[in-house]
Design an enzyme around this catalytic site. Sequence first.
Site, PDB file in Angstrom:
ATOM      1  N   GLU A   1       6.386  -5.883   8.530  1.00  0.00           N
ATOM      2  CA  GLU A   1       5.685  -5.332   7.368  1.00  0.00           C
ATOM      3  C   GLU A   1       6.175  -3.920   7.050  1.00  0.00           C
ATOM      4  OE1 GLU A   1       1.639  -5.266   8.643  1.00  0.00           O
ATOM      5  OE2 GLU A   1       1.592  -7.379   9.129  1.00  0.00           O
TER       6      GLU A   1
ATOM      7  N   LYS B   1       0.803  -1.212   0.000  1.00  0.00           N
ATOM      8  CA  LYS B   1       0.000   0.000   0.000  1.00  0.00           C
ATOM      9  C   LYS B   1       0.839   1.267   0.000  1.00  0.00           C
ATOM     10  CE  LYS B   1      -1.671  -1.384   4.041  1.00  0.00           C
ATOM     11  NZ  LYS B   1      -0.578  -2.292   4.550  1.00  0.00           N
TER      12      LYS B   1
ATOM     13  N   HIS C   1       0.720  -3.684  15.182  1.00  0.00           N
ATOM     14  CA  HIS C   1       1.279  -2.578  14.413  1.00  0.00           C
ATOM     15  C   HIS C   1       1.298  -1.378  15.333  1.00  0.00           C
ATOM     16  CE1 HIS C   1       2.577  -0.315  11.029  1.00  0.00           C
ATOM     17  NE2 HIS C   1       2.255  -1.245  10.167  1.00  0.00           N
TER      18      HIS C   1
END
Lengths: 287, 384
Positions: free
Chosen positions: B256, B55, B183
């Site tokens: 990530e 993204k 996250h």
Amino acid sequence: MTKTWNETLYDAWGQRHDIDKVYFEFDTGHQQLMIFHNALFGRVMVLDGVVQTTEKDEFIYHEMLTHVPILAHGKAKRVLIIGGGDGGILREVCRHQSIEHVTQVEIDKAVIDMAIEYLPNHSAGAYDDPRANIVIDDGCRFVAQCQEKFDVIISDSTDPIGPGEVLFTSQFYSDCKRCLNDGGIMVTQNGVVFMQLDEVKTTAQRMALTFSDVHFYSAAVPTYVGGIMTFAWSSDNKALRHVDADTIRERFKVSGIKTRYYNPDIHQASFCLPQYVLEAIGKTDNN
Amino acid sequence: MANLFSELVSNESIARAMVEQHGSPLMLLDCDKLASQYRQLVAALPGVRLYYAVKAFPHAAIVNTLNQLGAGFDIASTGEINLLRSEYVNPRSTIHTHPIKKDRDIRDALRFGCSTFVVDNHAELKKFRKYGSRVGLLLRVSFRSPDCAVDLSKKFGCQPDEVPDLLAEARSLGLHVKGLSFHVGSQSASSSAHVAAIDACRELIENAEVPLRILDIGGGFPVDYDNAGDLDIDSFCAPIRVALSRLPKDVEVFAEPGRYLIAPACACIVSVVGKAMRGDQPWYYLDDGVYGMFSGRIYDHARYPIHVYRNGPTRASALVGPTCDSIDVIEEALELPELEVGDLVIGLMMGAYTAATATTFNSLPVPRIVVFAEPARARVAYIS
């Protein structure tokens, strides 16, 4: 380093094939199709990370999906095949001299052409049989509009997650019912039940909306890994599942067909489902 | 060998030549810089499998570069899956990390061959029931981190004390939860939030009644927007390495990264197309702004290092975009020498959440992207 192909059907476990040679590779960006040679299974066709068929074990699947409904029916003249682009079902249907007509509806002509070239033993010339009518169309749309009737309908689809998704819907089942003569039988491939128990439940529920008798029969196909594979069986005549052994033996004998997996005893035994499958489809016994 | 962008800012003729050839505005993507960022993070987090957060900048050249380096990919939509598929990414090197999905999203990912999904609530778990053994799930846990530029634990993640319940429910649905994820947020000021979250997850893993073999520590690896210099990622990760070393030895660790990998690998060239005095402040009108490549100024709260090719006395100046909207302001009062119409302006650190969120507001086209593929010294540039 050995080239290998790993099936991506399940997250935590799966089969691996060593690739001896790649015969065909096609990537549309939406679908990835490959045919390669494996030492144990011969030519293997895979689509989107899932084994579709192999030269060595295809006979189990194709014989069971074809001969069980045709011999249980006993008087089948007209057969409809949905999908089955590799030609294996068509081959087995055409071996019945008593069958007068077979229509096969495959959505993608390229699959048939590719199978004739790279998996010639699957169709074994059946595409040239004068009784065969090959239609290139969406199977779902075909049965929704079809004015013809058939005695046996065989849905030889891909995994329900993928292009075959619509062939597992209530709408498709009820449209098929409309295309069946009285006393007709519909069978479909329904995946490996131990791995995909929920899919048997779903099919049983959806078929029961249309057919009065819904059951499954089974066979173990090595490259459909994870135990027995189930075939959904639906008709409006429960007796078709319980045709006595002598009758099936006689019909099989008259057909003159030589098989490698199917025989009349297997035919009868294949309807006996394990307890966990019966529970999943809400039955207490195999009757 | 000199870095492409340091040459760009030191030599106006390079920028002029690019604009001459490709027009203005332009986004420049340096795949060598991307590769070196990846290698640095791999070195700073040994043993951690990196999944690029597509993204941040979904682009074929980026996917291709990282795929060849052996990276995995963190995906969140079917559009991203289609991009990966067109670059022949192995689906088993991907994880679907959006905690909230439509059934269609799940099916598309499964058909691609991605079987790892993130969930953080009961309703989402139920969506997976029918996919049984096809899927392996990561349970996303929320740890608030107020010192992040973008706090991602507000919208997503279950509370740590909900984990046992969700694990039990997954088991009763016949689903395999194979690990935890978190996250801490984007552009973390320090790694203390990561460390605290890893420690908390270690406890959850040790106390879980089922084996949890994956810990996904998310992103949040920062870049240095202020100095456009190379932030010391090794120092940032040192406490994370220590925390990870305390995990049970069977636990595999994923991360990530998005911003860290791609932000320094992109720069933009824009042109001054107008100037005016508003009050006592000069306003420079550029041919791209916050509706274009500078969209991260709004959505990502980022301020990008700006370079101009003039010297002389500076004064607080406004840099604004080309649209008719008054929010289209890149810098309100940046110290700049006097610029002229036709001057080129360079934006650095422009890779993350810039082109990805650009719009075509005012029917202005999204800027062209010039890719410098390896080897950079050959300056193999192509427009994509």
